[in-house]
Structure formats: C-alpha cells, structure tokens
Motif scaffolding. Structure first.
Motif, PDB file in Angstrom:
ATOM      1  N   GLU A 197      -8.020 143.860  27.139  1.00 38.92           N
ATOM      2  CA  GLU A 197      -7.518 143.788  25.757  1.00 38.92           C
ATOM      3  C   GLU A 197      -6.213 144.579  25.645  1.00 38.92           C
ATOM      4  OE1 GLU A 197      -9.860 146.088  22.835  1.00 38.92           O
ATOM      5  OE2 GLU A 197     -11.165 146.623  24.513  1.00 38.92           O
ATOM      6  N   LYS A 198      -5.594 144.490  24.480  1.00 33.47           N
ATOM      7  CA  LYS A 198      -4.313 145.158  24.192  1.00 33.47           C
ATOM      8  C   LYS A 198      -3.237 144.726  25.180  1.00 33.47           C
ATOM      9  CE  LYS A 198      -6.184 149.160  21.816  1.00 33.47           C
ATOM     10  NZ  LYS A 198      -6.155 150.615  21.623  1.00 33.47           N
ATOM     11  N   MET A 199      -3.090 143.423  25.346  1.00 32.26           N
ATOM     12  CA  MET A 199      -2.124 142.935  26.318  1.00 32.26           C
ATOM     13  C   MET A 199      -1.498 141.640  25.835  1.00 32.26           C
ATOM     14  SD  MET A 199      -4.584 141.197  29.146  1.00 32.26           S
ATOM     15  CE  MET A 199      -5.422 139.678  28.689  1.00 32.26           C
ATOM     16  N   LYS A 200      -0.351 141.324  26.430  1.00 32.22           N
ATOM     17  CA  LYS A 200       0.296 140.030  26.221  1.00 32.22           C
ATOM     18  C   LYS A 200      -0.071 139.066  27.341  1.00 32.22           C
ATOM     19  CE  LYS A 200       4.300 142.067  23.880  1.00 32.22           C
ATOM     20  NZ  LYS A 200       5.767 142.308  23.962  1.00 32.22           N
ATOM     21  N   SER A 201      -0.164 139.610  28.550  1.00 34.81           N
ATOM     22  CA  SER A 201      -0.533 138.758  29.676  1.00 34.81           C
ATOM     23  C   SER A 201      -1.210 139.582  30.755  1.00 34.81           C
ATOM     24  CB  SER A 201       0.700 138.063  30.255  1.00 34.81           C
ATOM     25  OG  SER A 201       1.557 139.002  30.877  1.00 34.81           O
ATOM     26  N   LEU A 202      -2.033 138.898  31.548  1.00 34.62           N
ATOM     27  CA  LEU A 202      -2.735 139.528  32.665  1.00 34.62           C
ATOM     28  C   LEU A 202      -2.745 138.559  33.833  1.00 34.62           C
ATOM     29  CD1 LEU A 202      -4.648 141.792  33.816  1.00 34.62           C
ATOM     30  CD2 LEU A 202      -6.538 140.401  32.962  1.00 34.62           C
ATOM     31  N   ARG A 203      -2.440 139.065  35.034  1.00 29.74           N
ATOM     32  CA  ARG A 203      -2.504 138.257  36.249  1.00 29.74           C
ATOM     33  C   ARG A 203      -3.507 138.906  37.190  1.00 29.74           C
ATOM     34  NH1 ARG A 203       2.873 138.055  38.912  1.00 29.74           N
ATOM     35  NH2 ARG A 203       2.487 135.911  39.608  1.00 29.74           N
ATOM     36  N   LEU A 204      -4.399 138.091  37.754  1.00 29.04           N
ATOM     37  CA  LEU A 204      -5.447 138.566  38.653  1.00 29.04           C
ATOM     38  C   LEU A 204      -5.381 137.831  39.985  1.00 29.04           C
ATOM     39  CD1 LEU A 204      -8.537 138.677  36.264  1.00 29.04           C
ATOM     40  CD2 LEU A 204      -7.311 140.644  37.166  1.00 29.04           C
ATOM     41  N   ALA A 205      -5.668 138.555  41.059  1.00 35.87           N
ATOM     42  CA  ALA A 205      -5.710 137.944  42.382  1.00 35.87           C
ATOM     43  C   ALA A 205      -6.695 138.705  43.259  1.00 35.87           C
ATOM     44  CB  ALA A 205      -4.319 137.949  43.028  1.00 35.87           C
ATOM     45  N   ARG A 206      -7.230 138.027  44.258  1.00 36.78           N
ATOM     46  CA  ARG A 206      -8.080 138.611  45.291  1.00 36.78           C
ATOM     47  C   ARG A 206      -9.239 139.435  44.707  1.00 36.78           C
ATOM     48  NH1 ARG A 206      -6.001 137.084  49.832  1.00 36.78           N
ATOM     49  NH2 ARG A 206      -3.769 137.076  50.278  1.00 36.78           N
ATOM     50  N   ILE A 207     -10.012 138.842  43.847  1.00 35.73           N
ATOM     51  CA  ILE A 207     -11.188 139.521  43.302  1.00 35.73           C
ATOM     52  C   ILE A 207     -12.299 139.470  44.336  1.00 35.73           C
ATOM     53  CG2 ILE A 207     -12.800 139.672  41.389  1.00 35.73           C
ATOM     54  CD1 ILE A 207     -10.856 138.028  39.736  1.00 35.73           C
ATOM     55  N   GLN A 208     -12.851 140.620  44.685  1.00 33.83           N
ATOM     56  CA  GLN A 208     -13.882 140.674  45.713  1.00 33.83           C
ATOM     57  C   GLN A 208     -15.035 141.569  45.280  1.00 33.83           C
ATOM     58  OE1 GLN A 208     -11.905 141.997  49.330  1.00 33.83           O
ATOM     59  NE2 GLN A 208     -11.675 139.883  50.004  1.00 33.83           N
ATOM     60  N   VAL A 209     -16.235 141.131  45.580  1.00 36.21           N
ATOM     61  CA  VAL A 209     -17.415 141.993  45.553  1.00 36.21           C
ATOM     62  C   VAL A 209     -18.042 141.874  46.925  1.00 36.21           C
ATOM     63  CG1 VAL A 209     -19.691 142.392  44.603  1.00 36.21           C
ATOM     64  CG2 VAL A 209     -17.812 141.788  43.085  1.00 36.21           C
ATOM     65  N   LYS A 210     -18.037 142.968  47.674  1.00 40.04           N
ATOM     66  CA  LYS A 210     -18.518 142.890  49.053  1.00 40.04           C
ATOM     67  C   LYS A 210     -19.387 144.093  49.373  1.00 40.04           C
ATOM     68  CE  LYS A 210     -14.347 145.060  50.934  1.00 40.04           C
ATOM     69  NZ  LYS A 210     -13.216 144.916  51.875  1.00 40.04           N
ATOM     70  N   GLU A 211     -20.164 143.929  50.430  1.00 40.15           N
ATOM     71  CA  GLU A 211     -20.976 145.043  50.891  1.00 40.15           C
ATOM     72  C   GLU A 211     -20.072 146.173  51.346  1.00 40.15           C
ATOM     73  OE1 GLU A 211     -23.759 143.875  53.819  1.00 40.15           O
ATOM     74  OE2 GLU A 211     -24.829 142.494  52.492  1.00 40.15           O
ATOM     75  N   SER A 212     -20.473 147.392  51.039  1.00 38.82           N
ATOM     76  CA  SER A 212     -19.669 148.553  51.371  1.00 38.82           C
ATOM     77  C   SER A 212     -20.393 149.363  52.428  1.00 38.82           C
ATOM     78  CB  SER A 212     -19.421 149.406  50.123  1.00 38.82           C
ATOM     79  OG  SER A 212     -18.719 150.572  50.457  1.00 38.82           O
ATOM     80  N   GLY A 213     -19.821 149.397  53.614  1.00 34.87           N
ATOM     81  CA  GLY A 213     -20.415 150.176  54.687  1.00 34.87           C
ATOM     82  C   GLY A 213     -19.470 151.244  55.186  1.00 34.87           C
TER      83      GLY A 213
END
Length: 799
Positions: A197-213
């Motif tokens: 929120e509180k934005m004019k624009s948002l760009r997203l890339a490379r969203i990851q949820v991965k196991e953390s070891g």
C-alpha cells in the motif's frame, strides 16, 4: 553414469507423453509436476501465460491472483502488466500500477504443500514508487492435512505476517527481501499473499519459498512459537594480524569499538581499535559511561577487574573515590526484536543487551567480553583532569589500563517543566523487584529511583489491562474502591520526587468498570470501539465523569493539587478507524469533567481529535525531517493548543533493543531538533524475574530494564542510550541558554559565530533514523558533545 542420466531423461519424456494422451479430456484438470524443493511456488517470475482481467475484479496469471483489498479502492485503480525479461538477470516481472493512494493490493498464490519439520525461507525482489512511502509485507495462511483450515485450532497463529518494509532510503534499483518462515507443527500447506500500500507502482520478480538448510539457521522454541536465528552481526571479524610480546604474556588484548553494540562474544580486535585507556568527560553531578572490551588469546579462567580512586593532576589536587564508579559486564543473550509477542516477527539473534553488575567474569580463548564503566561525578567535584588505574587479570598475569576523566568547569542546565520531559511507558508491573519484607510500593520505588536518576521524570501507565479500577455505587454517585496499579505508582512517584507528568492510559477499561458498577450493559472491550445505546444515556455519561474525577482526586491526594496528569483512552485511534467513535465519546466527557487528555497518534486523525485533546504523542516516523513542514505542523498544533510529544523512536521497538545509538538519537538529537516537549520510551515491565541463561524473556517484548532471580534491577544498553540522549539534550540546552540573550557573555560577535556553528553541527545530524544509523556511531556523537562542551566553556570564560 552417462547411460543412467539419458535413461532418466527418456523416462521423463515418456511420462509426459502418457499424461498428455490420457488426461487432457478431463475438464478443469491441470497437469503439473510437484513443486521443486528449490521453490515451492508456481511460476515465481510470472513467465508463463498472460495477465487476464477477472470478472469479479483483479487479474489472474499462472497461479497468481492480483486484486485489491475489499473496499480499499475502486477496481479501476488497479492496472497490471507482465514485463518480459525486464528484471535482474533477465527475470520476468509483474508490474502493478495504482491511481488511488488508498488502494491496498494483494498478490496471492493458492495453497502449496510443505514438509513437516523443515525450515523455509521467503525471498523476492521488488521496486516501488515512491520507495520511501511504500508499506510492503507478506502473509502466510496455514492449512493442516487434507486442506484443513487451522483457524479454529490455532486462532490468529493460523495467519503469519512477516515483518513489513515501511519505506526505504534507496530511491532506485531492485531491493531484495529475505525472511525465514516458521510453520506451525500442524501445518501441511500454506497460501501466500504479498501485500502493498501507499504506492503508485510495484514491480516484483523472483518470488521464492524454499526449504532453508543454511548453516546457523537454528530454531528456538519459546512456548508455541518457533523462532529462527538471524545474526545482527552479518560478517565475522578478520583474524588478528599480529600480537605483541606483552599481549602474549598477559593472554588478552583490550580494545574499543566506535559503536558499542558491535562487540559480540566472537569479536576480534582490529589494529586501529586496540587501546589501554578510556577517556571520559563530564560535568559535576553527571553520570558518564566508558567502554572497553577484553579479547582472550588463551583460556583466562576467571578475570577480575579492580579499579582505584580517580586522582587529579598534582598541580590541582583532589580525588574522586572509586565508590563513584562501577564495572558492568555487557551480557549477550538470545533476544527477539520487533515484537514476537504480537506475532509480527519470528527471528532471534545474539544481542548485547544486559549490563550486569559484576567485577569478575570467565573468559576462554578466542572469546570477547565488553565492559562498561559507569562514573558518577560528585556535585562538588573540582574541575580538572583525573585518572584511575584499573587492574585486569586472569590467572597469574595482571595488566593495567587507565580511565581518564575530565571534570568540566560548569553545571549542566536542565529543561524546566513545560519545556521538555522524558517519560517511560510502563505496564505498572514491578513484582519482580519486591524482595522479602518489602511492600509493592517499595518495589515500584526501586525502579522509579533508578529511572529518576537518569533524568526520566514522567510515566505513561498502562491501565487498560490487569488490575483495573474498582468502583461502587453510593448515594453521591460512583466512588473509587480500589485501583492498586495506580496506587503503587503515585505513592512511589511521591517518594522519589518525580515531577511528572503522569499519563494514565485507560484504553476501554474505565467505561467497562463504570458499566459494572452501575449494572448497565457492558461496552465492547479489547479496544474494539463503538458506542452502544447504554453509553448514550445520562446515567452512563455522568458515571463516567464521576469515575474520572475520582481518579483525579486520588492522584492529587498523593501528589498535590498542582500535579499534572492526563487521561488517555483508546489506543492509537488514528491507526484504527473502529476505535474513533469511542475515543470521541471518551474525550468529550473527560473535557466536560475538566480533565486534561492525551493520545498516541499516527497520521492525520490528530486534527479531528485535537479540539478534545491536549497532548499529541506522535509516532516518530510521522514527524517530517523537512523544517518547513515541521514548523507548519507545530503552528497547527499551537492553533489547537495541543502539546507535541513523540514516541516509538526510543526504548525497545525494533533496532532500539540492545543498542545505545538509536536511543541516544531519539531522546537527544531528534528531540532537540524537532522541538518536541516530551519523548516517551517503550517499555518498562517487571512482572517476573528472568533467567539470564534461559529464553523465557523471548515470549514478550524486549524491555528497558530486567530483574534477575535475585530480584536485582538490571539496566540495558537501550536504557543507557536513553540516559546519554537526555544528557546530550542538556548539553544543547545549556549552550542555548548561554546564547540567548547574547548580553550575558558580553561578546556578541563570538556568540554569533558559535550560534552559527552550533546550527551547522545540528543540521549535519539526520532526522531520519535510518540515515543516522548508517552514518553515525557512539564515538562520533562523543565528539559532537565535546564540541558543545568547548563552546559552553568558551562562553562561560573558563576554557
């Protein structure tokens, strides 16, 4: 081996052919291989398919939904596009554009499977416009086996919000977010939302949820919460380059760092940090702290610190007893930041926080112990240079270092009531300090004496929870039967001589106690707000005013008719629209009763409440660094006859824990430059003693002070920073008093030059805490204070 690889590839191709032959006729069936453990999300870079507008609003793209929060803005406010190959390393990008500043956008992906007992990590890249305003966070919603909704079982823990990003100093470029994820034991699936929120624009890339070891990502179980290790010290120190014969013989090296919090148990001294002395300066009556770290080159066993008296130069004469100094060991322990108690963070670190009173400690090879030397300069100390020899040794070898102290030839002036005051927010719980044979008031007195000695004069007392006020109905109306929490505090304030003010923070407690006494319908509690019909009756409103006046009578009977106290109702009404109807009801009646009011405030709502309010305690992030905007804001406040206080910058919120620097900035430099009339620090809560080697303290907010099992009061780095900031303010205040009017010194030209130089010095210190954190340290602030001290000596003709 090569044959085996080719065989696996052929089997994979055959499998895809078989699936395509037999399953495409099944309506709505989506063929997808199980997600890789490298990334549990489908299409993290939005590279497959095109965005399509949905009939019920928003957009859909390859497993993702992009939509607005219900009622946040019209659907026409949202526009989306996929930018092929426009992200870092050619990643595909989702760009979200908004034309309504009230819009809150959610970017969702449906349920994904997780493995029991594994650790996970969320990461993504983003750009935003404007970068310094945006609010960005991620939410995980957990499901059990067979997609079971876990809300009935886990309550609010079924939703996990990862700590948000509230603006960045960077104005361009891709930013990376990495957050550990703590899945409940019952969870087998999750859904994810990225919310902005509180934005004019948002760009997203490379969203990851991965196991953390990753190494060091150990977990800490506190109650029903799992915390993940996140080091505050990102990189290990380089090894020592060389050692002198003397260091080898002693078995240790002493050194000091420019930033106090940067000394950890594994810290290694660098060549420019090594020293064998502490240099301090202070005015008579002032307390000052010096820091020195000890790094062991071999196992030292028990190390003892033994300091002598402070001896003045022979030409001057004089002595300050060693009883005016004490050694404190800086204890690092497992600590959370940003409020695990409120389920908004799930990490812990090894944080240097506690200042333990001891002059002996164990130190093994390769480990480091930071020491704090606190010196209380007597009121009648003669000006001049003093030094004390400190013996430091482990085993058979003992070395020495010096504490050099310059006693300044002037007294610090302190702001008067109405000019500036420092306060602590307390829950009113002090039982951890009550020793055998003592009363509850004695325990509160112990804490308040310690706070008062550091320059803290006022309290905000949280009365909306625990031990509420008790009233009874009599022929004359409502009478106060009992208010234990308030009773303890006002009696202790009287004993310690604290000048106040006292902010009584009632939340919705008071009207509920009135309803109970009058046997009327109970208003909603838990800060839910709303004004029910019973509250609109004259009986209820009269009872509420009587309840307030009973508190007024109670406080002034102890602290005097002129003592200032303020009533506070619903918490932070500016941030919660559903509380606003109630707060208007509360403050209108408090005004009719002739009592003064205060409120924690964030945002523009303060203008609506201002006609009914007296003190606006503003969130520090909302106070503009722009001098013109700040001046306009203060003019508006004065128009409403509201006083201007600040909170949130000091105490134990976020980065302020286990650190002198942000606390010193907030209570000193920031308070002086913004012209606030009060700075309030969070949080003082001493209900139970803590195990210094345990983790029970991780279930609550970090605190300003603690009590150990022997019921001794333990200060912290954050409290020491608050005290230093108050002293910084007093140095500035003393200089300002000498500069106005110029006739006091008889050297107008000199005054003019010092005034100009003082303004430049203050202007060089940022009013944005992140900028300050990035560019300043404790050593640099000591130089600033010394410059101010020199100007004071010059103006008082005693340099």
């Amino acid at each position: 081996m090569a044959c085996r690889v080719y065989l696996l590839k052929i089997m994979k191709i055959l499998k895809s052919w078989i699936v395509s032959l037999f399953l495409p006729a099944v309506a709505g069936f989506v063929v997808a291989e199980p997600p890789s453990r490298e990334n549990l999300l489908l299409n993290p870079s939005f590279g497959e398919g095109e965005l399509k507008a949905r009939a019920n609003g928003g957009y859909a793209c390859s497993g993702w939904l992009v939509h607005l929060q219900k009622d946040s803005a019209p659907e026409s406010a949202l526009a989306c596009v996929i930018e092929k190959g426009q992200g870092p390393d050619g990643a595909d990008v989702l760009k979200v554009e908004l034309n309504d500043e009230k819009a809150i956008v959610w970017i969702d992906q449906a349920r994904r499977e997780i493995t029991e007992g594994r650790n996970y990590e969320l990461s993504f890249l983003y750009q935003a416009d404007p970068m310094d305003k945006i609010k960005l966070r991620a939410r995980f919603f957990w499901f059990g086996p067979d997609y079971e909704n876990l809300i009935p079982k886990l309550g609010k823990n079924a939703h996990q919000w990862l700590m948000g990003l509230n603006g960045k100093e960077e104005k361009a470029g891709w930013q990376k977010v990495v957050r550990p994820i703590s899945a409940p034991a019952e969870a087998r699936f999750f859904s994810i939302s990225i919310v902005a929120e509180k934005m004019k624009s948002l760009r997203l890339a490379r969203i990851q949820v991965k196991e953390s070891g990753t190494a060091g990502n150990a977990t800490l179980k506190v109650g029903d919460k799992t915390l993940f290790y996140k080091p505050r010290k990102e990189q290990p120190d380089p090894p020592m380059q060389s050692r002198t014969a003397e260091q080898e013989e002693l078995g240790y090296v002493t050194f000091a760092r420019k930033r106090v919090r940067d000394v950890y148990p594994d810290s290694i001294p660098q060549p420019d940090e090594m020293t064998k002395e502490i240099r301090l300066f202070a005015a008579p009556g002032q307390r000052e702290a010096g820091w020195l770290a000890v790094h062991a080159l071999r196992d030292l066993g028990s190390v003892k610190v033994d300091a002598g008296d402070f001896i003045a130069d022979q030409a001057k004469g004089g002595r300050i007893s060693k009883n005016h100094a004490e050694c404190r060991v800086v204890k690092c322990w497992k600590q959370t930041c940003d409020g695990v108690y409120e389920n908004i963070n799930n990490t812990y670190g090894i944080i240097p926080e506690l200042l333990l009173r001891q002059e002996q400690f164990d130190l093994s090879a390769g480990r480091t112990q930071n020491l704090c030397f606190l010196v209380q300069v007597p009121e009648d100390a003669k000006p001049g240079d003093y030094s004390a020899e400190v013996r430091l040794g482990g085993g058979e070898k003992t070395g020495q270092f010096k504490i050099r102290l310059k006693v300044l030839p002037f007294q610090l002036r302190k702001p008067q009531p109405g000019e500036m005051v420092w306060l602590i927010h307390t829950t009113g719980e002090f039982g951890a300090l009550m020793k055998p044979g003592q009363t509850p008031v004695d325990a509160v007195e112990t804490a308040l004496r310690d706070l008062h000695a550091r320059g803290i004069e006022g309290l905000a007392l949280g009365c909306g929870y625990g031990e509420p006020a008790e009233y009874e109905k009599s022929g004359e109306g409502l009478k106060l039967k009992k208010f234990s929490k308030l009773d303890r505090v006002v009696k202790a304030m009287k004993r310690t001589g604290m000048r106040g003010p006292l902010f009584v923070h009632c939340g919705d407690m008071l009207e509920r106690r009135v309803a109970a006494a009058l046997k009327l319908e109970m208003p909603p509690g838990d800060n839910k707000g709303g004004v029910i019909d019973a509250m609109k009756t004259e009986e209820f409103k009269t009872g509420f005013k009587q309840a307030l006046l009973e508190i007024d009578r109670f406080i002034k009977a102890e602290l005097g008719a002129d003592f200032e106290w303020f009533y506070g109702g619903m918490d932070e009404p500016g941030s919660h629209a559903y509380r606003q109807e109630r707060v208007f009801w509360q403050y209108q009646l408090a005004k009719e009763a002739g009592l003064r009011r205060w409120s924690y405030m964030d945002g523009e709502f303060w203008k609506k409440l201002a006609p009914l309010n007296d003190v606006q305690i503003m969130q520090f992030r909302g106070i503009s660094a722009d001098a013109e905007k700040r001046a306009q804001f203060k003019r508006e406040l004065e128009g409403f006859k509201n006083n201007f206080y600040c909170y949130g910058g000091s105490g134990t919120y976020g980065i302020a824990t286990g650190d002198t620097l942000p606390n010193r900035w907030a209570t000193g430099f920031f308070s002086y430059q913004t012209g606030v009339k009060g700075e309030q620090s969070w949080l003082y809560h001493l209900k139970n003693p803590v195990d210094l080697d345990g983790t029970g303290h991780c279930s609550f907010y970090p605190l300003i002070s603690y009590a150990d099992k022997s019921q001794e009061l333990i200060p912290t780095l954050q409290l020491e920073g608050i005290r230093q900031g108050i002293d910084d303010y007093c140095y500035f205040y003393t200089l300002k008093q000498l500069l106005d009017p110029a006739s006091e010194t008889g050297k107008t030209s000199k005054v003019g030059q010092i005034r100009a130089d003082f303004s430049k010095l203050l202007a060089a210190i940022p009013l944005e805490r992140k900028q300050f954190e990035a560019g300043w340290n404790d050593a640099e602030l000591a130089k600033v204070r010394w410059q101010v001290a020199c100007w004071i000596m010059e103006l008082t003709k005693t340099a």
